[in-house]
Motif scaffolding. Sequence first.
Motif, mmCIF file in Angstrom:
data_model
loop_
_atom_site.group_PDB
_atom_site.id
_atom_site.type_symbol
_atom_site.label_atom_id
_atom_site.label_comp_id
_atom_site.label_asym_id
_atom_site.label_seq_id
_atom_site.Cartn_x
_atom_site.Cartn_y
_atom_site.Cartn_z
ATOM 1 N N ASP A 94 -27.308 -3.698 19.222
ATOM 2 C CA ASP A 94 -27.894 -4.959 19.673
ATOM 3 C C ASP A 94 -29.417 -4.881 19.516
ATOM 4 O O ASP A 94 -30.038 -3.871 19.846
ATOM 5 N N SER A 95 -30.018 -5.966 19.043
ATOM 6 C CA SER A 95 -31.459 -5.986 18.781
ATOM 7 C C SER A 95 -32.279 -6.573 19.913
ATOM 8 O O SER A 95 -33.518 -6.571 19.839
ATOM 9 N N GLY A 96 -31.629 -7.086 20.955
ATOM 10 C CA GLY A 96 -32.379 -7.729 22.026
ATOM 11 C C GLY A 96 -32.939 -9.074 21.585
ATOM 12 O O GLY A 96 -32.770 -9.504 20.445
ATOM 13 N N MET A 97 -33.624 -9.739 22.496
ATOM 14 C CA MET A 97 -34.176 -11.058 22.197
ATOM 15 C C MET A 97 -35.383 -10.943 21.268
ATOM 16 O O MET A 97 -36.075 -9.913 21.237
ATOM 17 N N MET A 98 -35.650 -12.001 20.526
ATOM 18 C CA MET A 98 -36.725 -12.002 19.537
ATOM 19 C C MET A 98 -38.080 -11.704 20.189
ATOM 20 O O MET A 98 -38.408 -12.232 21.253
ATOM 21 N N GLY A 99 -38.846 -10.828 19.542
ATOM 22 C CA GLY A 99 -40.189 -10.514 20.000
ATOM 23 C C GLY A 99 -40.288 -9.332 20.934
ATOM 24 O O GLY A 99 -41.394 -8.921 21.293
ATOM 25 N N GLU A 127 -10.334 -7.827 1.424
ATOM 26 C CA GLU A 127 -9.024 -7.531 2.009
ATOM 27 C C GLU A 127 -8.337 -8.802 2.496
ATOM 28 O O GLU A 127 -7.166 -9.048 2.197
ATOM 29 N N VAL A 128 -9.081 -9.616 3.244
ATOM 30 C CA VAL A 128 -8.505 -10.796 3.885
ATOM 31 C C VAL A 128 -8.414 -11.981 2.933
ATOM 32 O O VAL A 128 -7.518 -12.802 3.032
ATOM 33 N N ARG A 129 -9.372 -12.083 2.009
ATOM 34 C CA ARG A 129 -9.478 -13.205 1.076
ATOM 35 C C ARG A 129 -9.446 -14.548 1.821
ATOM 36 O O ARG A 129 -8.566 -15.382 1.616
ATOM 37 N N PRO A 130 -10.427 -14.758 2.677
ATOM 38 C CA PRO A 130 -10.425 -15.980 3.491
ATOM 39 C C PRO A 130 -10.654 -17.230 2.659
ATOM 40 O O PRO A 130 -11.421 -17.233 1.700
ATOM 41 N N HIS A 131 -9.992 -18.301 3.072
ATOM 42 C CA HIS A 131 -10.268 -19.609 2.490
ATOM 43 C C HIS A 131 -11.510 -20.223 3.124
ATOM 44 O O HIS A 131 -12.188 -21.051 2.520
ATOM 45 N N VAL A 132 -11.782 -19.826 4.375
ATOM 46 C CA VAL A 132 -12.887 -20.395 5.141
ATOM 47 C C VAL A 132 -13.652 -19.264 5.816
ATOM 48 O O VAL A 132 -13.054 -18.372 6.415
ATOM 49 N N VAL A 133 -14.984 -19.330 5.723
ATOM 50 C CA VAL A 133 -15.858 -18.441 6.484
ATOM 51 C C VAL A 133 -16.701 -19.311 7.410
ATOM 52 O O VAL A 133 -17.269 -20.317 6.981
ATOM 53 N N VAL A 134 -16.771 -18.927 8.669
ATOM 54 C CA VAL A 134 -17.606 -19.607 9.658
ATOM 55 C C VAL A 134 -18.738 -18.670 10.053
ATOM 56 O O VAL A 134 -18.508 -17.504 10.394
ATOM 57 N N ALA A 135 -19.967 -19.174 9.999
ATOM 58 C CA ALA A 135 -21.144 -18.349 10.270
ATOM 59 C C ALA A 135 -22.189 -19.197 10.996
ATOM 60 O O ALA A 135 -21.985 -20.376 11.279
ATOM 61 N N TYR A 136 -23.332 -18.581 11.299
ATOM 62 C CA TYR A 136 -24.471 -19.299 11.868
ATOM 63 C C TYR A 136 -25.347 -19.847 10.747
ATOM 64 O O TYR A 136 -25.261 -19.415 9.595
ATOM 65 N N ASP A 137 -26.259 -20.751 11.119
ATOM 66 C CA ASP A 137 -27.258 -21.223 10.164
ATOM 67 C C ASP A 137 -28.378 -20.193 10.039
ATOM 68 O O ASP A 137 -28.328 -19.121 10.632
ATOM 69 N N ASP A 138 -29.421 -20.518 9.271
ATOM 70 C CA ASP A 138 -30.452 -19.526 8.978
ATOM 71 C C ASP A 138 -31.352 -19.216 10.170
ATOM 72 O O ASP A 138 -32.123 -18.254 10.131
ATOM 73 N N ASN A 139 -31.230 -20.010 11.246
ATOM 74 C CA ASN A 139 -31.937 -19.696 12.485
ATOM 75 C C ASN A 139 -31.000 -19.034 13.496
ATOM 76 O O ASN A 139 -31.374 -18.848 14.654
ATOM 77 N N GLY A 140 -29.817 -18.700 13.056
ATOM 78 C CA GLY A 140 -28.859 -18.080 13.957
ATOM 79 C C GLY A 140 -28.402 -18.985 15.076
ATOM 80 O O GLY A 140 -27.884 -18.510 16.083
ATOM 81 N N GLY A 141 -28.605 -20.291 14.904
ATOM 82 C CA GLY A 141 -28.235 -21.234 15.944
ATOM 83 C C GLY A 141 -29.323 -21.439 16.972
ATOM 84 O O GLY A 141 -29.576 -22.564 17.406
ATOM 85 N N TYR A 142 -30.001 -20.346 17.376
ATOM 86 C CA TYR A 142 -31.052 -20.505 18.391
ATOM 87 C C TYR A 142 -32.134 -19.441 18.316
ATOM 88 O O TYR A 142 -32.929 -19.287 19.238
ATOM 89 N N GLY A 143 -32.204 -18.713 17.209
ATOM 90 C CA GLY A 143 -33.333 -17.826 16.987
ATOM 91 C C GLY A 143 -33.155 -16.389 17.419
ATOM 92 O O GLY A 143 -34.111 -15.601 17.332
ATOM 93 N N HIS A 144 -31.988 -15.998 17.886
ATOM 94 C CA HIS A 144 -31.769 -14.594 18.243
ATOM 95 C C HIS A 144 -31.739 -13.758 16.975
ATOM 96 O O HIS A 144 -31.099 -14.133 15.996
ATOM 97 N N PRO A 145 -32.428 -12.599 16.949
ATOM 98 C CA PRO A 145 -32.470 -11.810 15.711
ATOM 99 C C PRO A 145 -31.102 -11.380 15.198
ATOM 100 O O PRO A 145 -30.873 -11.367 13.980
ATOM 101 N N ASP A 146 -30.181 -11.041 16.087
ATOM 102 C CA ASP A 146 -28.858 -10.632 15.623
ATOM 103 C C ASP A 146 -28.085 -11.794 15.021
ATOM 104 O O ASP A 146 -27.296 -11.618 14.088
#
Length: 288
Positions: A94-99, A127-146
């Motif tokens: 875990d990287s902790g909160m930003m900053g 291995e899984v060959r998913p049809h769909v991948v769900v991820a965060y946007d480029d801000n991670g949703g709210y800016g958390h580094p992880d």
Amino acid sequence: MTELPARRLLLVHAHPDDESINNGATMARYAAEGARVTLVTCTLGERGEVIPPHLRHLTGAALGEYRLRELTDAMAELGVADFRLLGGVGRYGDSGMMGLADNDDPACFWQADVDEAAAALVEVVLEVRPHVVVAYDDNGGYGHPDHIQAHRVALRAVEFAAGAGWAVPKVYYNRVPRTVAEGAFSRLREELPSLPFTKCAAVTDVPGVVDDERITTEIDGGAYASAKAAAMRAHATQIEVAPGERSFALSNELAQPLFTTEYYELVRGERSEGGRETDLFAGVEEVA
């Protein structure tokens, strides 16, 4: 080769509990419908703030071990059998909160080499060959580094997998439409006197809130509301679910709505015709 289910969904999350908050109803619904649902969690959340006083002695590795047990219990509530830690248990911290100085720990996920971490995720994708991948946007949703790093790793893995023989048909970001969030908070403020929380969070505290027109897909998880709430309760170090299962709070003790319709933005792949999609797999059911 073992025959794979006709529909396969892969979700990439930063810490245990993120999956249940963002996608619990979606995961439970598709698992119940027979899809293969695979969760990859990037860290054990060793730096998370613990809510229950009797568990606040848990820190570092001990907290990570405990949160892995919570994740296991949450997945049982959602009916998801395939859940993994990126690169194996304890590979990325875990990287902790930003900053914070935690971000500089060479063992934390924020400091990981993106290509190396993506290579570990590619193994799962192939291995899984998913049809769909769900991820965060480029801000991670709210800016958390992880969360930001999880976004980078997920999309890089999708790129690498395409070159290695599996082109993921659809990639989505986790989202919440702004009007839905505003309406939910308006109702929540009216209910606040009956809840164990004294204040509400703000709309801006909810990860992934965007203008409504950006929403491409909504998944009705109403039939799985109790499963989602149970999965969130399983993450007891991090989440307090209010009676009635309509709201919850994190360690900041600020009430948030518990959404059972979950929303997404399609960022790669073909959108089905018409209005908002009601199925993440729309248009890809026949892909091998």
